[in-house]
Write a protein that holds these residues in place. Structure first.
Motif, PDB file in Angstrom:
ATOM      1  N   MET A 196       1.833  -2.597   6.418  1.00 18.46           N
ATOM      2  CA  MET A 196       1.532  -1.938   5.146  1.00 18.46           C
ATOM      3  C   MET A 196       0.234  -2.490   4.580  1.00 18.46           C
ATOM      4  SD  MET A 196       3.673  -1.957   1.579  1.00 18.46           S
ATOM      5  CE  MET A 196       3.416  -3.729   1.450  1.00 18.46           C
ATOM      6  N   ASN A 197      -0.630  -1.641   4.123  1.00 21.13           N
ATOM      7  CA  ASN A 197      -1.876  -2.049   3.504  1.00 21.13           C
ATOM      8  C   ASN A 197      -1.597  -2.505   2.083  1.00 21.13           C
ATOM      9  OD1 ASN A 197      -4.402  -2.340   2.445  1.00 21.13           O
ATOM     10  ND2 ASN A 197      -5.171  -0.368   3.160  1.00 21.13           N
ATOM     11  N   ALA A 198      -1.909  -3.784   1.801  1.00 19.59           N
ATOM     12  CA  ALA A 198      -1.644  -4.323   0.472  1.00 19.59           C
ATOM     13  C   ALA A 198      -2.420  -3.593  -0.603  1.00 19.59           C
ATOM     14  CB  ALA A 198      -1.984  -5.817   0.442  1.00 19.59           C
ATOM     15  N   MET A 199      -3.461  -2.851  -0.194  1.00 19.16           N
ATOM     16  CA  MET A 199      -4.254  -2.102  -1.174  1.00 19.16           C
ATOM     17  C   MET A 199      -3.433  -1.014  -1.851  1.00 19.16           C
ATOM     18  SD  MET A 199      -7.272  -3.397  -1.320  1.00 19.16           S
ATOM     19  CE  MET A 199      -8.249  -2.102  -2.073  1.00 19.16           C
ATOM     20  N   ASN A 200      -2.308  -0.654  -1.298  1.00 20.15           N
ATOM     21  CA  ASN A 200      -1.462   0.373  -1.890  1.00 20.15           C
ATOM     22  C   ASN A 200      -0.630  -0.159  -3.052  1.00 20.15           C
ATOM     23  OD1 ASN A 200      -2.355   2.276  -0.041  1.00 20.15           O
ATOM     24  ND2 ASN A 200      -0.768   1.745   1.444  1.00 20.15           N
ATOM     25  N   LEU A 201      -0.648  -1.458  -3.266  1.00 17.32           N
ATOM     26  CA  LEU A 201       0.136  -2.064  -4.329  1.00 17.32           C
ATOM     27  C   LEU A 201      -0.789  -2.536  -5.447  1.00 17.32           C
ATOM     28  CD1 LEU A 201       2.513  -4.306  -2.185  1.00 17.32           C
ATOM     29  CD2 LEU A 201       3.014  -2.062  -3.145  1.00 17.32           C
TER      30      LEU A 201
END
Length: 354
Positions: A1-6
């Motif tokens: 999961m790309n942490a940029m989505n949080l």
């Protein structure tokens, strides 16, 4: 999961732990993180989000307890092969949509609800904007513009404006009516709109636009026998405003006629009246004819609040999958049929089933 989505908001009244928890659950449930995929480490998440690692660790522990993730020794934390299922996104969005519609009908903004409905925060939530389409049918462009402004100002809906003369041709097109959650019109056009939409599965509501209470209060202060005329940009708008004033049953005034704010008829009406109630668009011409002998009152009407609440309730009831059974047509009687009822009760609707 790309942490940029949080992302988390340190200024939000919602605790950071809850913000992160809900975002991760939503990502897992929606497939944003495939099953059996490893999550970023606690240190990575904490560093990217700028939060305390202990907060991230507690969130991961909560997700483990709920069955969303599992720890694999020496390898890290992974999305569970079969994470628990909450109600489908469609059902959740339908519930939140209902909440926003009901709140809007009561004058609440989306900001008032954002603490409890995190994913729907904002003045016009993205999940709501444009999702509810309502057909508006009137006989003139000014009336279409008036009702559309009123509806869109009070409810999170997209209004499709249509002249009554065009409705017959449009309803002949296959599946044309399927996208409308409801049809709205004024009382005088209700029977014709009902007939044209019969069997289309579109509920029809008649809304009432009324004179402002301030206008009625001012009219009630005039001496007995005061002659009142009504003018607007179109004769239909003028008649609607006249009916609203008449429904107030003010004993001290006598309505002497209506007319559009053009032509010789307006001059004749001004000569017969002591007071002219008119719309803003007609005010300049009316004042030019009235001079100092006739008082001019501006009233652009307002959509009856009961009508707004009625439409909101119908939209909530229609949310999600529509019923396949054919309910019998249901009429809600207007309180204005009673001479002893105030103008605020003047709203009714006809609901047509599929």
């Amino acid at each position: 999961m790309n942490a940029m989505n949080l992302k988390v908001d340190g200024h939000s009244p919602i605790p950071i732990r809850l913000q992160l928890m809900e975002q991760l659950r939503h990502a897992i449930e929606g497939g944003g993180v495939p099953r059996d995929q490893a999550l970023p480490s606690i240190r990575e998440l904490a560093g990217f989000l700028g939060v305390n690692p202990n907060t991230v660790a507690r969130v991961i522990d909560d997700l483990k307890r709920l069955g969303y993730v599992e720890a694999r020794r020496g390898r890290g934390v992974f999305v569970a092969p079969a994470p628990p299922a909450r109600p489908s996104p469609h059902l959740r969005e339908a519930f939140l949509q209902d909440t926003v519609i009901r709140a809007a009908a009561l004058g609440m903004t989306a900001d008032d609800l954002s603490v409890g409905v995190l994913s729907f925060a904002g003045v016009r939530p993205a999940a709501i904007r444009g999702a509810v389409e309502v057909l508006l049918v009137e006989c003139s462009p000014p009336e279409l513009d008036f009702f559309a402004r009123q509806l869109e100002a009070h409810l999170p809906v997209r209004v499709e404006k249509m002249l009554l003369a065009e409705l017959t041709a449009v309803t002949r097109r296959p599946k044309q009516a399927g996208r409308w959650r409801a049809a709205v019109t004024s009382f005088c056009h209700l029977p014709q709109v009902e007939r044209l939409l019969k069997g289309k599965g579109v509920p029809v509501i008649a809304l009432l636009a009324e004179a402002h209470l301030e206008t009625l209060h001012r009219l009630a202060q005039f001496p007995s026998g005061t002659r009142v005329g009504v003018a607007s940009t179109t004769v239909e708008t003028a008649h609607n405003l006249e009916h609203s004033i008449a429904n107030a049953n003010l004993p001290n005034i006598a309505l002497v006629g209506v007319c559009p704010a053009e032509g010789a008829a307006l001059g004749r009406l001004v000569r017969r009246a002591d007071v002219i109630v008119c719309s803003t668009a007609a005010a300049e011409r009316v004042r030019g004819l009235a001079g100092s002998t006739v008082q001019v009152m501006i009233d652009d009407r307002a959509l009856d609040q009961r009508a707004i609440e009625m439409l909101a309730t119908l939209l909530v009831q229609q949310n999600g999958d529509r019923p396949t059974a054919a309910p019998a047509p249901r009429r809600l009687r207007s309180r204005r049929s009673s001479r002893n009822t105030s103008r605020q009760g003047a709203a009714r609707a006809t609901v047509l089933g599929k």
